[in-house]
Enzyme design. Structure first.
Site, PDB file in Angstrom:
ATOM      1  N   GLY A 196       3.383   4.744  -3.346  1.00  0.00           N
ATOM      2  CA  GLY A 196       2.615   3.524  -3.072  1.00  0.00           C
ATOM      3  C   GLY A 196       1.017   3.509  -2.120  1.00  0.00           C
ATOM      4  O   GLY A 196       1.082   4.234  -1.645  1.00  0.00           O
ATOM      5  N   GLN A 206      -3.671  -0.559   4.339  1.00  0.00           N
ATOM      6  CA  GLN A 206      -3.540   1.182   4.281  1.00  0.00           C
ATOM      7  C   GLN A 206      -4.831   1.303   4.493  1.00  0.00           C
ATOM      8  O   GLN A 206      -5.513   3.211   4.375  1.00  0.00           O
ATOM      9  CB  GLN A 206      -2.545   2.153   3.535  1.00  0.00           C
ATOM     10  N   CYS A 228       5.192   7.733   4.522  1.00  0.00           N
ATOM     11  CA  CYS A 228       4.534   7.717   4.196  1.00  0.00           C
ATOM     12  C   CYS A 228       3.994   8.072   4.169  1.00  0.00           C
ATOM     13  O   CYS A 228       2.917   9.210   4.988  1.00  0.00           O
ATOM     14  CB  CYS A 228       4.422   5.947   5.160  1.00  0.00           C
ATOM     15  N   LEU A 229       1.675   7.801   3.333  1.00  0.00           N
ATOM     16  CA  LEU A 229       0.503   8.218   3.377  1.00  0.00           C
ATOM     17  C   LEU A 229       0.210   7.867   4.939  1.00  0.00           C
ATOM     18  O   LEU A 229      -0.922   8.871   4.972  1.00  0.00           O
ATOM     19  CB  LEU A 229       0.035   8.166   2.412  1.00  0.00           C
ATOM     20  N   HIS A 287       8.720  -0.567  -0.103  1.00  0.00           N
ATOM     21  CA  HIS A 287       8.301   0.068   1.213  1.00  0.00           C
ATOM     22  C   HIS A 287       6.718  -0.556   1.329  1.00  0.00           C
ATOM     23  O   HIS A 287       6.123  -0.643   2.304  1.00  0.00           O
ATOM     24  CB  HIS A 287       7.822   1.775   0.955  1.00  0.00           C
ATOM     25  N   GLU A 288       6.156  -0.810   0.632  1.00  0.00           N
ATOM     26  CA  GLU A 288       4.925  -1.724   0.237  1.00  0.00           C
ATOM     27  C   GLU A 288       4.443  -2.651   0.586  1.00  0.00           C
ATOM     28  O   GLU A 288       3.165  -3.486   0.794  1.00  0.00           O
ATOM     29  CB  GLU A 288       4.299  -0.708  -1.009  1.00  0.00           C
ATOM     30  N   HIS A 332       4.480  -3.162   4.385  1.00  0.00           N
ATOM     31  CA  HIS A 332       2.913  -3.067   4.302  1.00  0.00           C
ATOM     32  C   HIS A 332       2.760  -4.458   4.617  1.00  0.00           C
ATOM     33  O   HIS A 332       1.294  -4.484   5.671  1.00  0.00           O
ATOM     34  CB  HIS A 332       2.463  -2.065   4.054  1.00  0.00           C
TER      35      HIS A 332
HETATM   36 CO    CO Z   1       3.597   3.246   3.727  1.00  0.00          CO
END
Ligand code: CO
Length: 148
Positions: free
Chosen positions: A46, A51, A88-89, A130-131, A134
């Site tokens: 995701g 991000q 998380c990236l 999660h996304e 953000h």
């Molecule tokens: Co994330």
């Protein structure tokens, strides 16, 4: 398409509340395509617009069963709970257990502005939550299970 840089933890941009996406034009499509390329290259499931430095309410998810694009997503229903490791990236090389709903229903728009409703469970529900977090400047580390 082009890969974009992923904003990392410590950058204020990850803590901002994103604004509604109002236009569904070629520019949005280009960013969504770039986000997909960026997510796949990073081996993520995701990625949210902040991000890649864009403070707008959209994100993408692909847990391996196809790409989902969610523009202006809102969780309208949720049920059950699941607790599992999450990463998380934007927070490289870390993971920790987070409790999320087992099932969610999300109302959103697609890249052309059409209203969509998407339901998911398990990992996909976790990824949606999660996304979408953000988009409100919330990171999974804010929700990590405290061990007793
Ligand atoms: Co994330």
């Amino acid at each position: 398409m082009a890969k974009r840089n992923i904003v990392k933890i410590g950058d204020d941009i990850l803590r901002k509340v994103c604004r509604t996406q109002l236009t569904f034009d070629e520019k949005l499509h280009q960013i969504l395509d770039d986000m997909a390329e960026t997510m796949y290259a990073a081996d993520g499931v995701g990625l949210a617009a902040p991000q890649v430095g864009i403070l707008r309410r959209y994100c993408i998810v692909d847990i391996g069963d196809g790409l989902v694009e969610l523009i202006n997503p809102v969780i309208t229903e949720q049920s059950g709970t699941q607790t599992d490791d999450e990463g998380c990236l934007s927070i490289p090389n870390q993971s920790a257990p987070v409790t999320r709903p087992m099932k969610v229903t999300v109302r959103a728009q697609d890249r052309n502005g059409n209203n969509i409703v998407v339901s998911a469970e398990g990992l996909k529900a976790r990824a949606f939550c999660h996304e979408i977090d953000h988009l409100d400047g919330v990171l999974y580390i804010d929700k990590v299970q405290k061990t007793v």
